[in-house]
Each structure stands twice: as C-alpha cells, then as structure tokens.
Design a protein around this motif. Sequence first.
Motif, mmCIF file in Angstrom:
data_model
loop_
_atom_site.group_PDB
_atom_site.id
_atom_site.type_symbol
_atom_site.label_atom_id
_atom_site.label_comp_id
_atom_site.label_asym_id
_atom_site.label_seq_id
_atom_site.Cartn_x
_atom_site.Cartn_y
_atom_site.Cartn_z
ATOM 1 N N GLU A 49 -47.389 -10.387 32.101
ATOM 2 C CA GLU A 49 -47.766 -11.302 30.644
ATOM 3 C C GLU A 49 -49.212 -10.910 30.345
ATOM 4 O OE1 GLU A 49 -45.296 -15.277 32.080
ATOM 5 O OE2 GLU A 49 -47.583 -15.279 32.614
ATOM 6 N N HIS A 50 -50.029 -10.698 31.148
ATOM 7 C CA HIS A 50 -51.465 -10.398 30.625
ATOM 8 C C HIS A 50 -51.424 -9.047 29.604
ATOM 9 C CE1 HIS A 50 -55.584 -11.823 30.856
ATOM 10 N NE2 HIS A 50 -56.006 -10.677 30.733
ATOM 11 N N TRP A 51 -50.694 -8.140 30.191
ATOM 12 C CA TRP A 51 -50.627 -6.792 29.399
ATOM 13 C C TRP A 51 -49.804 -7.071 28.227
ATOM 14 C CZ3 TRP A 51 -50.730 -1.391 31.228
ATOM 15 C CH2 TRP A 51 -51.479 -1.022 32.433
ATOM 16 N N THR A 52 -48.917 -7.765 28.327
ATOM 17 C CA THR A 52 -48.110 -8.299 26.974
ATOM 18 C C THR A 52 -49.127 -8.958 25.916
ATOM 19 O OG1 THR A 52 -46.002 -8.472 28.194
ATOM 20 C CG2 THR A 52 -45.835 -9.117 26.176
ATOM 21 N N ASN A 53 -49.895 -9.707 26.309
ATOM 22 C CA ASN A 53 -50.755 -10.467 25.562
ATOM 23 C C ASN A 53 -51.960 -9.224 25.164
ATOM 24 O OD1 ASN A 53 -53.918 -11.980 25.889
ATOM 25 N ND2 ASN A 53 -52.462 -12.932 24.622
ATOM 26 N N ILE A 54 -52.588 -8.571 25.988
ATOM 27 C CA ILE A 54 -53.213 -7.570 25.388
ATOM 28 C C ILE A 54 -52.841 -6.585 24.298
ATOM 29 C CG2 ILE A 54 -54.941 -5.792 26.164
ATOM 30 C CD1 ILE A 54 -55.621 -7.497 28.414
ATOM 31 N N TYR A 55 -51.700 -5.980 24.676
ATOM 32 C CA TYR A 55 -51.204 -4.736 23.761
ATOM 33 C C TYR A 55 -50.022 -5.210 22.960
ATOM 34 C CZ TYR A 55 -54.056 -2.129 27.518
ATOM 35 O OH TYR A 55 -54.847 -1.599 28.117
ATOM 36 N N ALA A 56 -49.274 -6.053 23.146
ATOM 37 C CA ALA A 56 -47.952 -6.360 22.648
ATOM 38 C C ALA A 56 -47.952 -7.805 21.797
ATOM 39 C CB ALA A 56 -46.650 -6.251 23.393
ATOM 40 N N GLY A 57 -49.086 -8.399 21.791
ATOM 41 C CA GLY A 57 -49.320 -9.593 20.862
ATOM 42 C C GLY A 57 -48.339 -10.811 21.856
ATOM 43 N N GLY A 58 -48.333 -10.710 23.000
ATOM 44 C CA GLY A 58 -47.650 -12.012 23.447
ATOM 45 C C GLY A 58 -48.701 -12.971 23.609
ATOM 46 N N SER A 59 -48.249 -14.518 23.942
ATOM 47 C CA SER A 59 -49.160 -15.455 23.882
ATOM 48 C C SER A 59 -49.693 -16.028 25.328
ATOM 49 C CB SER A 59 -48.376 -16.715 23.174
ATOM 50 O OG SER A 59 -47.364 -16.951 23.793
ATOM 51 N N ARG A 60 -49.146 -15.636 26.404
ATOM 52 C CA ARG A 60 -49.338 -15.974 27.593
ATOM 53 C C ARG A 60 -50.500 -14.916 28.379
ATOM 54 N NH1 ARG A 60 -43.522 -16.657 30.039
ATOM 55 N NH2 ARG A 60 -43.035 -15.880 28.037
ATOM 56 N N LYS A 61 -51.776 -15.760 28.718
ATOM 57 C CA LYS A 61 -52.511 -14.828 29.432
ATOM 58 C C LYS A 61 -53.241 -15.647 30.611
ATOM 59 C CE LYS A 61 -56.237 -15.276 26.174
ATOM 60 N NZ LYS A 61 -57.332 -14.955 25.603
ATOM 61 N N LYS A 62 -54.073 -15.007 31.379
ATOM 62 C CA LYS A 62 -54.655 -15.773 32.476
ATOM 63 C C LYS A 62 -56.279 -15.760 32.228
ATOM 64 C CE LYS A 62 -52.483 -16.740 36.693
ATOM 65 N NZ LYS A 62 -52.370 -16.400 38.295
ATOM 66 N N GLU A 63 -56.952 -16.974 32.117
ATOM 67 C CA GLU A 63 -58.275 -16.586 31.750
ATOM 68 C C GLU A 63 -58.981 -15.898 32.960
ATOM 69 O OE1 GLU A 63 -60.193 -17.420 29.167
ATOM 70 O OE2 GLU A 63 -58.447 -17.639 28.199
ATOM 71 N N GLU A 64 -58.481 -16.233 34.335
ATOM 72 C CA GLU A 64 -59.113 -15.439 35.389
ATOM 73 C C GLU A 64 -59.182 -14.104 35.215
ATOM 74 O OE1 GLU A 64 -56.768 -16.042 38.955
ATOM 75 O OE2 GLU A 64 -57.728 -14.741 39.736
ATOM 76 N N TYR A 65 -58.009 -13.543 34.558
ATOM 77 C CA TYR A 65 -57.896 -11.966 34.298
ATOM 78 C C TYR A 65 -58.911 -11.673 33.431
ATOM 79 C CZ TYR A 65 -53.475 -12.294 37.326
ATOM 80 O OH TYR A 65 -52.608 -12.494 38.319
#
Lengths: 186, 199
Positions: B146-162
């Motif tokens: 999910e984090h990768w999707t958020n960073i590279y593909a524009g997804g909305s789910r990410k972890k603040e910790e990461y």
Amino acid sequence: MNRKPTTASSSNSLPTDNSKNNGDEKDKGDQMFECNICLDTAKDAVISMCGHLFCWPCLHQWLETRPNKKLCPVCKSGISKEKVIPLYGRGSTNQEDPRNKVPPRPSGQRAEAETGSGFGGFGFGDGSFQVSIGIGAFPFNLLVSAFNFTSHNPSDNQVENDRGPVISKIFLFLAFALVFWMIFGL
Amino acid sequence: MANIASQRIKREFKEVIRSEEVARCSIKVELLDDNYSQLKGEIAGPPDTPYEGGKFLLEIKVPETYPFNPPKVKFLTKVWHPNISSVTGAICLDILKDQWAAAMTLRTVLLSLQALMASPEPDDPQDAVVARQYKGFPEIFISTAEHWTNIYAGGSRKKEEYSKKIERLMGIGCNMDQALVALSGCNWDLDKAIEQIFG
C-alpha cells in the motif's frame, strides 16, 4: 477496412445513435469469421477440432514456432496439421494469398457415404463362385436358346432329341474348356 | 516490422479502445511510435488489493515475430509484489513466457497482469525478498504494498510510521528509492535497513 471507431456497448458507455449500433452489429458479424491469430478475415480458412478458426498460413506459422508443443492458440487443446479441417466457401478456390510461402493447407478428407444395402456376403469364396457360374453358363444358355429358336418345327423334334445330348456334351466341353482357360490362362 | 505484427497491433489497439475495461478506466494503451512496436500500457490497481487506487504504467515492446511470440512487458511504475521485481519492474508471468498463445491480445495481457496483481504466486517469485515477506509476514506485506502504491502510483493508503522511517534514512544521506527498498526488504526494521545500506 474502414471501421468506424465505436464505443463499447456497455451500460456506462456514451449514448450512440442508431447508425452506430448497426455498425456494431455488422462488425460482430465480421468478427465471427476472423482468424484468431491475425484478427483479419480468415484466408485459406482452417478449423481445429476444438472449433477455432484460423488462416492456414497463420496456424502453420504458429505450429512451426513451437514444434514440440502444438496447442490451439485459443484454448490450448492439442492440435496438429492432420487434425484441422479446411473450410471451402463458395467460389473461393485457390485464390492467391500474399503470405502463400507455406505448404498448401491440408486437403479435406472425403469418406464415401454408407449405402446401408446388403453388401453382406462379399467374401472371397462367394465372389469366385458367382463369377464362374456367370461366365460359364451365360453363353451356354444363350446358344441353347438360339438352337431352340431355330428348331421350332415340330417335325424336327426327333432330330432335336437325338442331337440334344451331343450338343449338350459339346457345350459342356466348351464350358470346361472355358473354365480351364480361366484357371490356367490367368 | 513484419506486416502481420503491425497489422495485428492496429486491430488490437482498436479493440482495447472499444473495450468495456477502457470505459471503466481499468486499462489503457498508448502508441509510442508509428510502426506499432512500442506501446505504453496502464492498468488500474485491482479493487480490494493493496494496489487499489493506483495507476501502474507498463512498457510494452512488440517483437517482429508477434503474435507468434509474446510481447515484452515490464512495469515502469515501481510495485511491491512477489512476481514483479521491485528494482527493475520485470514480470514473472507464464503467459509472457512459455504459456503464450497467439490468440492472446494486448487486452488479455493487461487483464492478466491485473489478475496477477490481485492474486500473487509466491511459489514462483520474481522478487524473492517480497515473496518471503508475503508468506512470512502477510500484514507487513499488505501495508508495504500500500505504501509503495501511495508513493509511486498515486494510491491513497499509507502508513505515517513508514513515512517517518523513510525520512530518517533520507536525513542520513539516502535517496528515497534506496530507503524504501531497504526498509521494505527488512520488514521496516530501521537498524537492519541502515546496516544493509551502509554495512
């Protein structure tokens, strides 16, 4: 081919007018006879046992590409050159194909229709028996009847009765001669 | 390019443009040159997966022997997935190799890739590190993807910790990609990641 770009006919596609809908239907009709490899209308069409249509040059090239693993390009069932059936449309015999640098497509296999009449006893013994009777007896009977025909005069009856055994012996001899000729002459 | 290949790509291109999936914005194909040998694909991350909401770009190279041989496809967008290299974007999918069949099209390839994203095959991995995480730590795998999707593909789910851990690494001289790869591969253990980068 001048196909109009049309939108997919799904529920959320843009509204289309009637002429476009007709175009879609026509396209669908054409697509039924498209080769599954080049996606063009199938030329030198062949059909696999699994029912998939191809141009013979396309299918041949596919089979050549992986000679050890001959699978239908659509459903991956086993396929081979011997097991595809050519489709002959009306008046489309041997038109030149630009990609015709491949062996000719396999020809159709014709099987004689089953007649269903009593050909039952067509054994060797039966056959030879019939033939010898036919050839041996036919001229004999013919000559006998010809002889009968010439001697229809009642006064000749006695002569006929005297000559009868002689003539029948001659014809018997002829018949045996014929049989011998047939056996040793062949 | 061989005539049959470009002719077919032209037809497939129309097929993709007219397909239902395009209407749903689920797949997209763009031409990159006039002779139909280079294309750019785009697939939407499948719903109910860590890739949901992302747009993934693909490089599609059509060989001269197409459709008798498969197109060469790789991800241009970075993905965290057992069957896709997190570094190069190379894809491990049987239909792009020995299971290719000439009746497959750009549309079916893109749909197959979407299906692969939805159901990974960790036993036939392209990226062994990701596959290990997928099998051993499925929850970490999901949040990482999910984090990768958020960073590279524009997804909305990410972890603040990461995000914070990535920032920490970037603060000591790493670039973002390097930090993300190291942390993801070490199950977000900061010390291990630092050791991996500088050790």
